[in-house]
Design a protein around this motif. Structure first.
Motif, PDB file in Angstrom:
ATOM      1  N   ARG A 192       0.841  -1.183   0.000  1.00  0.00           N
ATOM      2  CA  ARG A 192       0.000   0.000   0.000  1.00  0.00           C
ATOM      3  C   ARG A 192       0.880   1.238   0.000  1.00  0.00           C
ATOM      4  O   ARG A 192       2.025   1.209   0.444  1.00  0.00           O
ATOM      5  N   SER A 219      -1.356  -1.914  -4.412  1.00  0.00           N
ATOM      6  CA  SER A 219      -2.412  -1.713  -3.435  1.00  0.00           C
ATOM      7  C   SER A 219      -2.845  -0.240  -3.447  1.00  0.00           C
ATOM      8  O   SER A 219      -2.403   0.545  -4.295  1.00  0.00           O
ATOM      9  N   ALA A 220      -3.694   0.130  -2.494  1.00  0.00           N
ATOM     10  CA  ALA A 220      -4.251   1.480  -2.465  1.00  0.00           C
ATOM     11  C   ALA A 220      -3.348   2.442  -1.712  1.00  0.00           C
ATOM     12  O   ALA A 220      -2.417   2.051  -1.009  1.00  0.00           O
ATOM     13  N   ALA A 221      -3.617   3.727  -1.854  1.00  0.00           N
ATOM     14  CA  ALA A 221      -2.911   4.769  -1.121  1.00  0.00           C
ATOM     15  C   ALA A 221      -3.683   5.128   0.147  1.00  0.00           C
ATOM     16  O   ALA A 221      -4.888   4.919   0.239  1.00  0.00           O
ATOM     17  N   THR A 222      -2.969   5.671   1.115  1.00  0.00           N
ATOM     18  CA  THR A 222      -3.602   6.216   2.311  1.00  0.00           C
ATOM     19  C   THR A 222      -3.719   7.730   2.158  1.00  0.00           C
ATOM     20  O   THR A 222      -3.089   8.344   1.290  1.00  0.00           O
ATOM     21  N   GLY A 240      -1.889   3.838  -7.783  1.00  0.00           N
ATOM     22  CA  GLY A 240      -2.127   2.622  -7.020  1.00  0.00           C
ATOM     23  C   GLY A 240      -3.185   1.737  -7.639  1.00  0.00           C
ATOM     24  O   GLY A 240      -3.760   2.044  -8.683  1.00  0.00           O
ATOM     25  N   ARG A 241      -3.412   0.594  -6.970  1.00  0.00           N
ATOM     26  CA  ARG A 241      -4.419  -0.376  -7.397  1.00  0.00           C
ATOM     27  C   ARG A 241      -4.220  -0.790  -8.860  1.00  0.00           C
ATOM     28  O   ARG A 241      -5.168  -0.890  -9.640  1.00  0.00           O
ATOM     29  N   SER A 265      -3.950  -2.999 -11.855  1.00  0.00           N
ATOM     30  CA  SER A 265      -4.429  -4.320 -12.261  1.00  0.00           C
ATOM     31  C   SER A 265      -4.077  -4.523 -13.724  1.00  0.00           C
ATOM     32  O   SER A 265      -3.384  -3.706 -14.331  1.00  0.00           O
ATOM     33  N   THR A 290      -5.463   3.511 -10.419  1.00  0.00           N
ATOM     34  CA  THR A 290      -5.993   4.727  -9.817  1.00  0.00           C
ATOM     35  C   THR A 290      -4.873   5.738  -9.645  1.00  0.00           C
ATOM     36  O   THR A 290      -3.796   5.404  -9.144  1.00  0.00           O
ATOM     37  N   TYR A 323      -3.744   8.899  -7.661  1.00  0.00           N
ATOM     38  CA  TYR A 323      -4.072   9.575  -6.412  1.00  0.00           C
ATOM     39  C   TYR A 323      -3.513  10.990  -6.321  1.00  0.00           C
ATOM     40  O   TYR A 323      -4.032  11.812  -5.561  1.00  0.00           O
TER      41      TYR A 323
END
Length: 265
Positions: free
Chosen positions: A207, A228-231, A247-248, A250, A255, A257
């Motif tokens: 992440r 993975s995603a960002a915070t 991020g994310r 696939s 995405t 951010y």
């Protein structure tokens, strides 16, 4: 006390048979994965099976004047890990700032490092505008990245980090049970080979949290990608330093951010 010199190359004393020193530390002779007997629950019952498990061990780094640093990592490639971690802390800027690296009593779990005094980094400003990257290149880098994850394919328990030029050339790679150590290993390898200034894209399995975005800012890497995603804190730090945060990732999309203006078809 065996010593590893970290200058233009990380090495122990080269053997007489080899004219080219290899980057070795005592930890590199140790196993990275271990076969073990486990139980697997399926169809209402437990079944015995053998699986490969990633080895995780503690490394204690002693630097004069500082508290000992403890890292939980995959053993091996420790010299690059140490260099990358010290760089991320602002304690070194170049390999020449490491005056000596020793593993007392040939113990791969402890390293003693002597450093040249370096003023800690202060006030990192925004990154330069470049580069511009075709969004489709992210998918090609993802494919190359996943092919390199040998420990992960064996254990499903490790993280990885790859450092690329904008044109897709792979400059450094690190894999470890710790997402931080994987990034540090890649940065340390690029630092040793004097390639860090040419890194324009960092790709991670983890992440995109603020601590990893901070490592990218310290290394002056303008594009940080992750599976993975960002915070929220990761996004804020990326915005502050002008890092394009993706991020994310696939097989079909990703995405953006922060700072998507670097992506141009």
């Amino acid at each position: 006390m065996p010593s590893t010199q970290f200058s233009l190359s990380v090495r122990t004393q080269p053997s007489r048979e080899s004219a080219t020193p290899r980057p070795e530390t005592p930890g590199q002779a140790r196993e990275l994965v271990r076969g073990t007997s486990l139980e697997y629950y399926c169809d209402g019952s437990l079944h015995g099976r053998t699986a490969m498990v990633a080895v995780e061990e503690t490394l204690r780094i002693t630097v004069s004047g500082l508290e000992d640093i403890l890292l939980s990592r995959t053993p091996g490639d420790d010299a690059h890990l140490i260099a990358g971690h010290l760089f991320s802390l602002g304690l070194i800027r170049t390999p020449a700032d490491i005056l000596g690296m020793a593993f007392p009593d040939n113990d791969p779990g402890r390293a003693v490092v002597r450093l040249r005094p370096v003023k800690s980094r202060r006030g990192l400003g925004p990154l330069p505008d470049g580069p511009r990257i075709d969004p489709e290149r992210i998918f090609r880098l993802r494919d190359r990245f996943e092919q390199r994850q040998r420990l992960y394919h064996s254990t499903r328990a490790t993280h990885a980090a790859a450092l690329f030029r904008a044109d897709g050339e792979l400059l450094a790679y690190g894999e470890d049970v710790s997402r931080h150590c994987a990034f540090d290993k890649a940065v340390g390898l690029a630092l040793e080979n004097r390639l860090l200034a040419g890194v324009e894209i960092a790709m991670l399995t983890s992440r995109l949290a603020s601590d990893l975005a901070d490592k990218a800012a310290t290394a002056r890497i303008p594009v940080l990608c992750g599976f993975s995603a960002a915070t929220s804190a990761g996004m804020e730090l990326a915005e502050k330093h002008g890092i394009t945060l993706i991020g994310r990732i696939s097989a079909h999309g990703f995405t953006v951010y922060a700072n998507g203006w670097r992506l141009r078809p």
